[in-house]
Design an enzyme around this catalytic site. Structure first.
Site, short mmCIF file in Angstrom:
data_model
loop_
_atom_site.label_atom_id
_atom_site.label_comp_id
_atom_site.label_asym_id
_atom_site.label_seq_id
_atom_site.Cartn_x
_atom_site.Cartn_y
_atom_site.Cartn_z
N TRP A 173 0.82 -1.22 0.00
CA TRP A 173 0.00 0.00 0.00
C TRP A 173 0.86 1.27 0.00
CZ3 TRP A 173 -4.33 -0.91 -1.97
CH2 TRP A 173 -4.99 -2.12 -1.74
N ASP B 207 -1.69 6.41 6.44
CA ASP B 207 -2.78 5.62 5.89
C ASP B 207 -3.15 4.60 6.97
OD1 ASP B 207 -4.42 3.77 4.71
OD2 ASP B 207 -3.07 3.26 3.04
N LYS C 221 -13.24 -1.56 6.53
CA LYS C 221 -12.69 -2.51 7.52
C LYS C 221 -13.27 -2.19 8.90
CE LYS C 221 -8.74 -2.36 4.55
NZ LYS C 221 -9.01 -3.46 3.66
C1 LIG Z 1 -3.78 -0.03 4.08
C2 LIG Z 1 -4.64 0.15 2.87
N1 LIG Z 1 -4.52 1.28 2.16
C3 LIG Z 1 -5.27 1.48 1.07
C4 LIG Z 1 -6.18 0.55 0.64
C5 LIG Z 1 -6.98 0.81 -0.60
O1 LIG Z 1 -8.30 1.08 -0.24
P1 LIG Z 1 -9.45 1.30 -1.30
O2 LIG Z 1 -9.73 -0.02 -1.91
O3 LIG Z 1 -10.58 1.83 -0.46
O4 LIG Z 1 -9.00 2.30 -2.28
C6 LIG Z 1 -6.33 -0.64 1.35
C7 LIG Z 1 -7.30 -1.65 0.91
O5 LIG Z 1 -7.46 -2.70 1.46
C8 LIG Z 1 -5.54 -0.84 2.50
O6 LIG Z 1 -5.62 -1.96 3.21
#
Ligand SMILES: Cc1ncc(COP(=O)(O)O)c(C=O)c1O
Length: 368
Positions: free
Chosen positions: A109, A176, A200
């Site tokens: 991520w 994040d 989540k």
């Molecule tokens: C730590 C983290 N950041 C970003 C995301 C991306 O999220 P989204 O699918 O809402 O764009 C996720 C998705 O699981 C995640 O676990």
């Protein structure tokens, strides 16, 4: 094998997200879909300009401030486009031709966020645990001279590592927190910005929560940005228009509000944190005690909410997956890029569900 009472209509959902939602919240939401707070309108039919929705927005902000102890200097914004949209929105607003951003890379991520930021300015990795396959948390940060911000991901949902405390940074810190927000106490005042997708610990996909210090917001330098930002990609739009420039995801925001009510009934974040630690300990204890299971992450970097492990062979992994699904344990297959298994223990997962899974894992390993 422990005899488990499985209701296959309501299996145990240990998925990483969209994740399990407490049944009481689902029930309440199904009522409010028909009639929200006596208005005679379902929540999905309610105008986002109505007094009821404006009241709801304020109630949500107030509950977030209370639960996370968010100081008044922080804006609370609601965006769309998932957490992923923040990967580009942050550099679009805070980078620019003359500015730099530092990234701490603990997995997929943060890597994605870095790649996105590079499209907009000078963004660089200042520490990474890629060399050991993200089994640890990066350390020894080699900060740039004066970065606009330092970016990290508190919990790596895919690899299952987690910062045990926030990195110490002399520069504005962006986090994040998509997979661990509200699962443990944090000191918000240490951050310039925290963001999290909802699916989540905050309800259902469709809204992204942003908590941003006003001083950090004020550090946006429009003169440095080489293009005029699209309206919805500018944080200024959300701050000026109370996150209501256009129609927001009304139902997702409502849902987030219901999750906050539920968290309050559970005794708040401190109480959830201690329950979450106990749940994680139950599973790690089984994994550590058996030679069959190989926890992926080093002990001092393990995530409390995404537990990752492998088995010694693909055949055994297939056997475990089949047995798990026959017993109603769903969502435990590892992410496709890592393989193995991943057990997600977000706030909504009960101790009883965790114990049932721990018993199952123990029995599976005893039989081999
Ligand atoms: C730590 C983290 N950041 C970003 C995301 C991306 O999220 P989204 O699918 O809402 O764009 C996720 C998705 O699981 C995640 O676990």
């Amino acid at each position: 094998m422990t005899s488990l009472q499985i209701d296959h209509k309501h299996p145990y959902n240990f998925g990483a997200g969209p994740a399990k939602i407490p049944k009481v919240v689902l029930q309440k939401a199904s009522e409010d879909l028909m009639n929200f707070r006596g208005t005679g309108l379902g929540i999905g039919e309610l105008s986002h300009r109505s007094d009821e929705f404006l009241e709801l927005l304020e109630e949500i902000r107030s509950n977030l401030r209370e639960l996370m102890n968010i100081p008044k200097e922080y804006h609370i914004l609601f965006c769309t486009g998932g957490a992923t949209n923040q990967f580009s929105m942050i550099p679009m607003n805070f980078l620019g031709e003359k500015r730099t951003a530092d990234f701490i890379i603990n997995g997929i991520w943060s890597k994605k966020a870095l790649e996105e930021a590079k499209k907009f300015g000078n963004a660089q990795c200042i520490a990474s645990s890629a060399d050991n396959g993200f089994r640890t948390i990066p350390k020894d940060f080699n900060f740039s001279e004066a970065p606009s911000y330092v970016y990290f991901n508190s919990n790596e949902t895919i690899y299952g590592n987690q910062f045990q405390s926030e990195p110490i940074s002399p520069f504005p810190l962006i986090c994040d927190a998509s997979s661990d927000i509200l699962s443990r106490e944090i000191d918000v005042s240490k951050y310039a910005m925290i963001f999290a997708g909802a699916q989540k610990n905050l309800g259902i996909a469709g809204v992204t929560l942003i908590i941003m210090h006003e001083q950090f917001f004020n550090s946006i330098r429009k003169e440095d940005i080489p293009f005029s930002l699209p309206t919805l990609q500018s944080y200024e739009t959300y701050v000026k228009d109370n996150s209501l420039y256009n129609t927001p995801p009304v139902f997702c925001i409502y849902f987030l509000g219901e999750i906050l009510h539920w968290i309050k009934t559970k005794g708040g974040v401190r109480s959830l944190e201690s329950a979450n630690r106990e749940k994680a300990d139950l599973i790690y204890k089984i994994l550590d005690a058996s030679s069959l299971y190989k926890p992926y992450v080093d002990k001092n970097a393990r995530s409390m909410v995404n537990i990752t492990f492998t088995l010694s062979s693909e055949t055994l992994e297939k056997e475990l997956l089949t047995a798990a699904s026959q017993n109603g344990f769903l969502g435990i297959q590892g992410h496709r890029t890592v393989g193995g298994f991943r057990i997600s223990l977000y706030n909504s997962i009960t101790r009883e569900e965790t114990e049932a899974l721990a018993d199952f894992l123990k029995d599976f390993s005893n039989g081999r």
